[in-house]
Design an enzyme around this catalytic site. Structure first.
Site, PDB file in Angstrom:
ATOM      1  N   GLU A   1      72.774 -35.828  50.473  1.00 35.20           N
ATOM      2  CA  GLU A   1      71.157 -36.348  50.749  1.00 35.20           C
ATOM      3  C   GLU A   1      70.516 -35.302  50.004  1.00 35.20           C
ATOM      4  OE1 GLU A   1      73.462 -36.301  52.981  1.00 35.20           O
ATOM      5  OE2 GLU A   1      73.817 -38.067  54.221  1.00 35.20           O
TER       6      GLU A   1
ATOM      7  N   LYS B   1      73.327 -25.039  53.909  1.00 34.09           N
ATOM      8  CA  LYS B   1      74.614 -23.910  53.875  1.00 34.09           C
ATOM      9  C   LYS B   1      75.007 -24.447  52.527  1.00 34.09           C
ATOM     10  CE  LYS B   1      77.523 -22.867  57.410  1.00 34.09           C
ATOM     11  NZ  LYS B   1      78.159 -22.964  58.305  1.00 34.09           N
TER      12      LYS B   1
ATOM     13  N   HIS C   1      56.592 -44.734  79.398  1.00 35.86           N
ATOM     14  CA  HIS C   1      55.476 -46.369  79.553  1.00 35.86           C
ATOM     15  C   HIS C   1      56.090 -47.986  78.367  1.00 35.86           C
ATOM     16  CE1 HIS C   1      52.095 -45.240  81.794  1.00 35.86           C
ATOM     17  NE2 HIS C   1      52.197 -44.567  80.668  1.00 35.86           N
TER      18      HIS C   1
ATOM     19  N   GLY D   1      75.520 -24.589  60.937  1.00 34.64           N
ATOM     20  CA  GLY D   1      74.178 -25.084  60.538  1.00 34.64           C
ATOM     21  C   GLY D   1      73.016 -25.705  61.379  1.00 34.64           C
ATOM     22  N   ARG D   2      73.507 -26.303  62.330  1.00 39.35           N
ATOM     23  CA  ARG D   2      72.754 -26.460  63.852  1.00 39.35           C
ATOM     24  C   ARG D   2      72.400 -25.256  64.835  1.00 39.35           C
ATOM     25  NH1 ARG D   2      77.881 -27.956  64.465  1.00 39.35           N
ATOM     26  NH2 ARG D   2      79.612 -27.700  65.711  1.00 39.35           N
TER      27      ARG D   2
ATOM     28  N   GLU E   1      76.992 -33.081  67.908  1.00 39.16           N
ATOM     29  CA  GLU E   1      77.199 -31.983  66.986  1.00 39.16           C
ATOM     30  C   GLU E   1      78.580 -31.292  67.783  1.00 39.16           C
ATOM     31  OE1 GLU E   1      76.866 -32.891  62.064  1.00 39.16           O
ATOM     32  OE2 GLU E   1      75.947 -31.328  62.705  1.00 39.16           O
TER      33      GLU E   1
ATOM     34  N   LYS F   1      81.095 -39.134  55.305  1.00 44.19           N
ATOM     35  CA  LYS F   1      80.864 -38.097  54.074  1.00 44.19           C
ATOM     36  C   LYS F   1      81.216 -39.443  52.306  1.00 44.19           C
ATOM     37  CE  LYS F   1      78.849 -34.400  55.955  1.00 44.19           C
ATOM     38  NZ  LYS F   1      78.651 -32.889  55.713  1.00 44.19           N
TER      39      LYS F   1
HETATM   40  O1  F6P Z   1      77.264 -33.731  57.634  1.00 42.51           O
HETATM   41  C1  F6P Z   1      76.642 -33.090  59.010  1.00 42.51           C
HETATM   42  C2  F6P Z   1      76.343 -31.174  58.524  1.00 42.51           C
HETATM   43  O2  F6P Z   1      77.423 -30.682  57.866  1.00 42.51           O
HETATM   44  C3  F6P Z   1      75.922 -31.339  59.368  1.00 42.51           C
HETATM   45  O3  F6P Z   1      76.081 -29.605  60.486  1.00 42.51           O
HETATM   46  C4  F6P Z   1      74.670 -29.950  58.604  1.00 42.51           C
HETATM   47  O4  F6P Z   1      73.680 -29.414  59.811  1.00 42.51           O
HETATM   48  C5  F6P Z   1      73.861 -30.571  58.034  1.00 42.51           C
HETATM   49  O5  F6P Z   1      74.955 -32.059  57.436  1.00 42.51           O
HETATM   50  C6  F6P Z   1      73.477 -29.656  56.771  1.00 42.51           C
HETATM   51  O6  F6P Z   1      74.366 -29.340  56.068  1.00 42.51           O
HETATM   52  P1  F6P Z   1      74.223 -28.659  54.714  1.00 42.51           P
HETATM   53  O7  F6P Z   1      72.653 -27.177  55.566  1.00 42.51           O
HETATM   54  O8  F6P Z   1      74.681 -27.842  54.263  1.00 42.51           O
HETATM   55  O9  F6P Z   1      73.172 -29.056  53.143  1.00 42.51           O
END
Ligand code: F6P
Length: 555
Positions: free
Chosen positions: A226, A220, A398, A281-282, A367, A518
């Site tokens: 990452e 987004k 199990h 995002g979620r 979240e 972060k």
């Molecule tokens: O760190 C959490 C978050 O902001 C989530 O809410 C989101 O889904 C994810 O990181 C990824 O964010 P982006 O789509 O901006 O890379």
């Protein structure tokens, strides 16, 4: 037990919040009368309990009769939802009001799957034409990849698609692609890289051919550390083979709200699939973040997924609160969370294809509602979001079911079962379903000492073989795990989370709690590379950084 509160009691809490209304005192008194009642007696007293406490919507059945509730409980809980103005907030969400107050944003994932002709307005603009345009663009691109007319730089067709993203830009598409595997294109493999641990990218890339691989960089913000690190490594891997930067256009596309950053990465804006800041995002698998899904299962199946979610949206918008599936799910959660003191909620899919659902719901729920400050900025004095966890139910039997059956914690469980498997091994399916049924019955009924003795005979350690029962569960039965059914199920959980957020007076659509870590990671990263001893943190963090330093130097 009193209304489950934070300790120490917070005297500055918002006394106008729904959880402070007199209805909660009534619920509290009701809880005292009910807490020692056993569900096996409730079933014995009411042969119609299943009919009374179950709800069918299309191909989705929710049986919530194995909960510690009576009709009075549900009436009181519905009253709480009314007093919290769940209906008013719901309408605000559907009408594009900026209910995400801390980010000044509307919350419109429901518009992404609006299959009606209804316009949806944000700041005086109907967002539907833009949504349809992106859906069409995704369809046309996905079709080219699927039919083999989208060619890689050396003229070969695409065989592998890699989604690079994390959190909502990974968990949703990954879960859906896995859940709908039977609908996947037979000649296309879809991969997901999320972890910045280099082994995730390396392990994935070593199986791939750069000439036939398409990367979707899904973010987004297009700034997530990452994702961008993995995207740059994938780009370097690709260029090592393809040599020329001009080839990137055939192998990298982006899904983002940040056009500038996409172009800076080297992806042509023509190959960017847009979405908007009012998609959290979620909650984004319904948006262009679902591009990997469209490529995997095709446009028609993606539309069926959207249609399923839309059907649940319609139900959520129009069904009375006491017959409203997401509202009922939410109220049961509040009942256990705030009155019984349950701390967690377990998700138990009895469908191999739904094995990633618990992880997806962890983010969706925790979240959203893992917050101790309400939407007005006041610290709450009641419990909010539960710890959501789970795994494939049959495997869990199990592993961790011991604790659910005989541990000291009350853990409400959601069982999710597809009646018709995609497998042709019917005997397996009957075993799976028999186990699901047995577990919900055992959790509810338990086994008394007398029953245990009658069953196993008079032998030592009988107490260890007794089951207290009275453990609540919901059962969701899908006719089959189709795109439509999955859409319904996921939307039901989304709205459950929404309703709980309203009752707890939270903004479920921001996530400030992920920011501090972060920021610190960005600060620490350069410190890992300098020679000096680091002394700017606490003794533990300094100690760990310097220990890592020494190891890094030595190795
Ligand atoms: O760190 C959490 C978050 O902001 C989530 O809410 C989101 O889904 C994810 O990181 C990824 O964010 P982006 O789509 O901006 O890379």
């Amino acid at each position: 037990m009193s209304l489950v509160q934070t300790t120490p009691p917070n005297t500055d809490a918002n006394v106008d919040a729904p959880m402070h209304r007199p209805i909660c005192q009534l619920l509290q008194r009701h809880f005292q009368t009910l807490r020692n009642q056993h569900m096996r007696d409730m079933f014995a007293d009411d042969p119609h309990r299943f009919e009374r406490f179950s709800l069918k919507l299309g191909d989705l059945l929710l049986d919530y009769s194995k909960n510690r509730i009576t009709s009075e409980t549900m009436q009181l809980l519905v009253k709480l939802a009314e007093e919290a103005d769940v209906a008013g907030w719901r309408d605000k969400m559907f009408n594009g009001v900026k209910i995400n107050n801390t980010e000044n944003r509307a919350v419109l994932h429901v518009a992404l799957r609006n299959r009606s002709e209804r316009p949806v307005w944000v700041d005086g603009v109907d967002v539907m034409p833009g949504i349809h345009a992106v859906i069409d663009k995704m369809a046309s691109f996905a079709e080219q990849v699927r039919e083999g007319s989208w060619l890689g730089y050396s003229g070969k067709r695409i065989t592998d698609v890699v989604n690079i993203g994390i959190g909502g830009s990974d968990l949703g598409p990954q879960m859906v692609c896995q859940a709908l595997k039977p609908y996947r294109h037979p000649a296309l493999k879809v991969h997901f890289i999320s972890n910045v641990d280099g082994t995730h990218a390396e392990e994935t890339l070593e199986t791939l051919d750069p000439e036939t691989t398409l990367f979707i960089v899904a973010s987004k913000t297009f700034t997530t550390q990452e994702t961008m690190t993995n995207a740059f490594s994938a780009r370097a891997w690709f260029l090592y083979h393809a040599q020329l930067e001009c080839h990137i256009a055939r192998h990298f596309v982006a899904v983002s709200t940040n056009a500038e950053a996409v172009v800076a990465f080297g992806i042509d804006s023509v190959h960017m699939f847009e979405f908007w800041d009012w998609v959290g995002g979620r909650y984004s698998l319904w948006s262009a973040i679902g591009l990997s899904i469209v490529i995997a299962i095709g446009h028609e199946n993606f539309l069926a997924l959207l249609q399923g979610a839309h059907d649940m949206d319609e139900h959520f918008q129009h069904a009375p609160l006491d017959q409203n599936m997401p509202v009922i799910m939410a109220l049961l959660g509040v009942w256990y969370n705030n009155f019984f003191g349950a701390e967690s909620q377990v998700i138990l899919p009895y469908d191999h294809y739904l094995r990633s659902l618990p992880m997806y719901l962890e983010q969706a729920d925790m979240e959203s509602n893992g917050k101790s400050v309400d939407r007005n900025g006041q610290v709450v004095d009641y419990a909010t979001g539960a710890i959501v966890w789970g795994a494939s139910g049959i495997n869990g039997q199990h592993a961790f079911y011991q604790l659910i059956h005989q541990g000291t914690k009350l853990i409400p469980a959601d069982f999710i079962v597809s009646m018709q498997s995609h497998s042709s091994l019917q005997s397996h399916q009957d075993i799976l379903v028999a186990n699901f049924l047995a577990q919900t019955e055992a959790l509810m009924r338990g086994r008394t000492l007398a029953e245990t003795e009658a069953s196993v005979g008079h032998q030592p350690y009988l107490a260890q073989k007794v089951f207290a029962g009275n453990h609540p569960s919901n059962a969701f039965l899908l006719k089959q795990l189709t795109p439509h059914a999955l859409g319904m199920l996921l939307a039901a959980y989304e709205h459950k989370i929404f309703v709980q957020g309203i009752i707890w007076n939270l903004n479920s659509f921001d996530q400030w709690g992920v920011e501090l870590g972060k920021q610190l990671a960005k600060q620490i990263l350069p410190e890992l590379k300098v020679d000096d001893v680091v002394a700017s943190h606490d003794a533990s963090t300094n100690g760990l950084i310097n220990y890592y330093h020494r190891w890094r130097k030595a190795s």
